[in-house]
Design a protein around this motif. Structure first.
Motif, short mmCIF file in Angstrom:
data_model
loop_
_atom_site.label_atom_id
_atom_site.label_comp_id
_atom_site.label_asym_id
_atom_site.label_seq_id
_atom_site.Cartn_x
_atom_site.Cartn_y
_atom_site.Cartn_z
N SER A 43 0.82 -1.22 0.00
CA SER A 43 0.00 0.00 0.00
C SER A 43 0.86 1.27 0.00
O SER A 43 0.32 2.37 0.07
N SER A 44 2.16 1.10 -0.12
CA SER A 44 3.07 2.26 -0.10
C SER A 44 3.34 2.78 -1.50
O SER A 44 3.72 2.03 -2.39
N ILE A 45 3.19 4.08 -1.66
CA ILE A 45 3.52 4.73 -2.93
C ILE A 45 5.02 4.63 -3.20
O ILE A 45 5.48 4.74 -4.33
N GLU A 46 5.81 4.39 -2.15
CA GLU A 46 7.27 4.30 -2.27
C GLU A 46 7.74 2.93 -2.78
O GLU A 46 8.92 2.78 -3.11
N LEU A 47 6.86 1.95 -2.86
CA LEU A 47 7.26 0.62 -3.31
C LEU A 47 7.71 0.69 -4.76
O LEU A 47 6.96 1.16 -5.63
N ASP A 48 8.91 0.21 -5.02
CA ASP A 48 9.47 0.20 -6.37
C ASP A 48 9.38 -1.23 -6.89
O ASP A 48 10.22 -2.08 -6.58
N ILE A 49 8.35 -1.50 -7.68
CA ILE A 49 8.12 -2.84 -8.24
C ILE A 49 9.31 -3.30 -9.07
O ILE A 49 9.71 -4.46 -9.03
N VAL A 112 1.34 -0.79 -12.51
CA VAL A 112 0.02 -0.16 -12.68
C VAL A 112 -0.99 -0.82 -11.74
O VAL A 112 -1.82 -0.14 -11.12
N GLY A 113 -0.91 -2.14 -11.60
CA GLY A 113 -1.80 -2.85 -10.69
C GLY A 113 -1.63 -2.40 -9.25
O GLY A 113 -2.60 -2.22 -8.51
N GLN A 114 -0.37 -2.18 -8.85
CA GLN A 114 -0.12 -1.75 -7.48
C GLN A 114 -0.63 -0.33 -7.25
O GLN A 114 -1.19 -0.02 -6.20
N MET A 115 -0.50 0.55 -8.23
CA MET A 115 -1.06 1.90 -8.10
C MET A 115 -2.58 1.83 -8.05
O MET A 115 -3.23 2.56 -7.29
N THR A 116 -3.16 0.94 -8.83
CA THR A 116 -4.61 0.73 -8.79
C THR A 116 -5.03 0.30 -7.39
O THR A 116 -6.03 0.79 -6.85
#
Length: 163
Positions: A43-49, A112-116
């Motif tokens: 849920s972190s915007i900082e996560l770098d996939i 994109v899925g994680q940002m969704t």
């Protein structure tokens, strides 16, 4: 009290403990520990996939992170079998990989899925709450995020129109 939410949290806790104690072997492949994929804050915007996928097998990263994103919905969707979902996500990943494009690829789809997921599920003003989305609608939106470029060959519309 939301008993389904309590069951989900208990299951997540048990899985994390099993991974930490190396009692849970990764069914997707090599001997690397899957602990990072089970505990990273999705849920972190900082996560770098992209960085995460460099430290872990790409297929495992795609499947595990997607599984975690839809986990909250699965308790309310008994018609979706977790094993079948894992196999389906693995097949989707295999197809994304087969195109071997530099941008519209597996990790872009997951990013994109994680940002969704962040927009849909996090914070008190999340979109799932505002729009009063059902669990199946949330599930569909999340799967849509991680598959939005499924089968993309790397060329734009202009290329396809003019060939």
């Amino acid at each position: 009290v939301n008993y389904n939410k309590l069951k989900i949290e208990k299951t997540k806790f048990q899985i994390n403990k099993m991974v930490e104690n190396q009692q849970l072997r990764d069914p997707l492949g090599d001997d690397q520990s899957a602990a990072e994929l089970e505990t990273v804050d999705i849920s972190s915007i900082e996560l770098d996939i992209f960085r995460l996928s460099k430290r872990n097998q790409r297929k495992r990263t795609y499947v595990r992170i997607t599984q975690r994103m839809v986990a909250d919905n699965l308790a309310d969707l008994p018609m979706i079998n977790a094993t079948t979902l894992e196999r389906c996500l693995g097949s989707i990943w295999e197809n994304c990989k087969s195109y071997n494009v530099s941008y519209h690829n597996d990790m872009h789809n997951l990013d994109v899925g994680q940002m969704t997921y962040i927009i849909l599920k996090t914070g008190p003003d999340n979109m799932a709450t505002i729009l009063e989305l059902t669990p199946i609608e949330q599930f569909a939106i999340l799967i849509g995020g991680v598959t939005h470029d499924y089968g993309h060959d790397g060329f734009n519309n202009g290329y396809h129109v003019n060939r």
